[in-house]
Write an enzyme that holds these catalytic residues in place. Sequence first.
Site, PDB file in Angstrom:
ATOM      1  N   CYS A  41       0.795  -1.239   0.000  1.00 51.50           N
ATOM      2  CA  CYS A  41       0.000   0.000   0.000  1.00 51.50           C
ATOM      3  C   CYS A  41       0.826   1.287   0.000  1.00 51.50           C
ATOM      4  O   CYS A  41       0.502   2.209  -0.759  1.00 51.50           O
ATOM      5  CB  CYS A  41      -0.993   0.032   1.157  1.00 51.50           C
ATOM      6  SG  CYS A  41      -1.125  -1.443   2.132  1.00 51.50           S
ATOM      7  N   GLN A  53       0.866 -11.074  -2.805  1.00 53.61           N
ATOM      8  CA  GLN A  53      -0.543 -10.732  -2.693  1.00 53.61           C
ATOM      9  C   GLN A  53      -1.108 -10.396  -4.065  1.00 53.61           C
ATOM     10  O   GLN A  53      -0.422  -9.788  -4.877  1.00 53.61           O
ATOM     11  CB  GLN A  53      -0.706  -9.511  -1.786  1.00 53.61           C
ATOM     12  CG  GLN A  53      -0.264  -9.760  -0.363  1.00 53.61           C
ATOM     13  CD  GLN A  53      -0.394  -8.504   0.477  1.00 53.61           C
ATOM     14  OE1 GLN A  53       0.033  -7.427   0.073  1.00 53.61           O
ATOM     15  NE2 GLN A  53      -0.990  -8.639   1.648  1.00 53.61           N
ATOM     16  N   HIS A 102      -8.282  -1.261   0.098  1.00 52.74           N
ATOM     17  CA  HIS A 102      -7.306  -2.331  -0.153  1.00 52.74           C
ATOM     18  C   HIS A 102      -8.115  -3.584  -0.468  1.00 52.74           C
ATOM     19  O   HIS A 102      -9.113  -3.841   0.194  1.00 52.74           O
ATOM     20  CB  HIS A 102      -6.481  -2.678   1.082  1.00 52.74           C
ATOM     21  CG  HIS A 102      -5.890  -1.527   1.811  1.00 52.74           C
ATOM     22  ND1 HIS A 102      -4.542  -1.279   1.830  1.00 52.74           N
ATOM     23  CD2 HIS A 102      -6.452  -0.558   2.570  1.00 52.74           C
ATOM     24  CE1 HIS A 102      -4.305  -0.224   2.582  1.00 52.74           C
ATOM     25  NE2 HIS A 102      -5.442   0.233   3.045  1.00 52.74           N
TER      26      HIS A 102
HETATM   27 ZN   LIG Z   1      -3.036  -2.387   1.048  1.00 57.11          ZN
END
Ligand SMILES: [Zn+2]
Length: 646
Positions: free
Chosen positions: A337, A384, A518
């Site tokens: 992020c 991810q 997110h």
């Molecule tokens: Zn994130």
Amino acid sequence: MITITLPDGSEKKYVAGISAMDIAKGISEGLARNVLAAKVNGNLQDALLPIMEDARVQLLTWNDQEGKATMWHSSAHLMAEAIELLYPGVKFGIGPDIENGFYYDIDFGDYSISDNEFPKIENKMLELARQKQVFTRREVSKQEALDYFTKKGDPYKIELINDLEDGRITFYESGNFTDLCRGPHLPDTGHIKAVKLLSIAGAYWRGDETRKQLTRIYGITFPKKQELTDYLALLEEAKKRDHRKLGKELELFAFSPRVGLGLPLWLPKGAELRGRLEDFLKLVQRKAGYEQVITPHIGNVNLYKTSGHFQKYGADSFRPISTPVEGEEYFLKPMNCPHHCEIYANKPHSYKDLPIRYAEFGTVYRYEQSGELHGLTRVRSFTQDDAHIFCTPDQVKDEFKSVMDIVMKIFNALDFKDFITQISLRDPLNPSKYIGSDENWEKAEQAIMEVAQERGLETVIAYGEAAFYGPKMDFMVRDALGRKWQLGTIQVDYNLPERFELEYTGSDNEKHRPVMIHRAPFGSMERFVAVLIEHCAGNFPIWLTPEQAIILPISEKYNDYAEKLLKLLKNSDIRAQIDWRSEKTGRKIRDAEMKKVPYMLIVGEKEEAEGLVSVRKHGDGDLGSMTTEAFIERISTEVREATSEL
Ligand SMILES: [Zn+2]
Ligand SMILES: [Zn+2]
């Protein structure tokens, strides 16, 4: 008189002091026999406890998760009672129920117990269970409680009691065994009809490595023998599907101590599988307006100080990386992020640009203790399927919905039909745990709850489970064996944009903060592939499987034909290989079956002469001979049909 309201809304008057068990008996004897515990005004308690005021009462049986939990926790007491009889002088730590069964942490002194002794303990437990020992609850003063365990000589219970508040301490007695416990418990031990002790492990007292290691014994119990038989069969099947075992057999991934603990190595077939999953997701995301970005694996310590990750995770992360420049420090990226925030900040934005959606298969690094590592599900490096959406506050709900559409599409495509969502909100009693304003939190929590309701999802709300920077929704799938796995997450975040001072120009020409979402539908590629392996037992869908067909020449004489065939398949975009080994055909077939390759193409003299392949399908056996063209048409159609809705 008091009024009791049952879950169906019916009301009835009773004399105060009636128990949930009495209420059950009034409904039917059959129901009463199955009642394990009760919920009274939302509080889980013993079915035998008197109810003194107007109340909503729910009777809990084996069909309720809390009924099961009560049975299993009570079974921990039963096991302790049996062990105390068989091994006098042992000391007890704690004995909770867990997702499947229970454990008790026990100090056996110098004696080292082995699982050979399980049958003896199981038999003793069953013998005590048949006595239908009643669990009797007793409130005791702190002094009384300390006196009891001082006399008994159990330092662990004494330590636990010292942490408790006087006036809120209860003992439970069943047969000859008395335990410090909040309860609730079964009405009596007679409900426990089948017992299995499962394993032994070491467990530090209170999870503290500097303290004594106790012996943890795991077990499970059931109200019927058949249920135990079914459970053991399920465990056996789970062992066969273990992704660590299949990962090795199917040559998908490996670990090397020389590379490092918890750092997975994707082998060619695993990389092929993972690549296809990534391509699938990229396609779905492109259609939904996402843009791919790429960011480095490390970031300056100041980046994570700005994001707050340093303060939150610093102590638990890998050590910083220093450079030859004095005072320059980098961290392995624990999250993508902060990098994506800087991409957003790279140029000014107007409200007309929003929402902006950056996606990246971003590899992150988190330190896990070696004892916590487990196959691909707990690793130190994982990728991810990450994306961050920057939008206006008014767009949050629609974006949230569109992320949920992606999640559903993925679950559908991979045959995860059964899932529940958990909404994690703040702990109202501990507001200082979280970064950000109350107003922003409320807005975010509201949006998530509304979307879940509008979509009619099966939802659990968990207070206090939110991340420090925002509320979230997690997806838990149930696999083919009924086991629950946590996968993807969607998280609303009003805080990072604040910390990075992200802005857009609104229609009013003023500067505003965007909201960040997110999301990672798979969670991580590692975890998702692990769950997928166990869900489908390594039999991947035809469009995804790394190897769709294997050619088995029955002798070296037919290698040329096999090679010609391979070229034809590859030209038709079919993933295939040749088993060149000079093994017998039977052996080659067995090995291909074990590798779960969907199609085996056996070629010999007749096949070469007539341009045929002799086809076997994994799990289905012989499909007979067909022309090469017919086989290519068959498999291509199958792939086309499987992917038509993706
Ligand atoms: Zn994130
Ligand atoms: Zn208990």
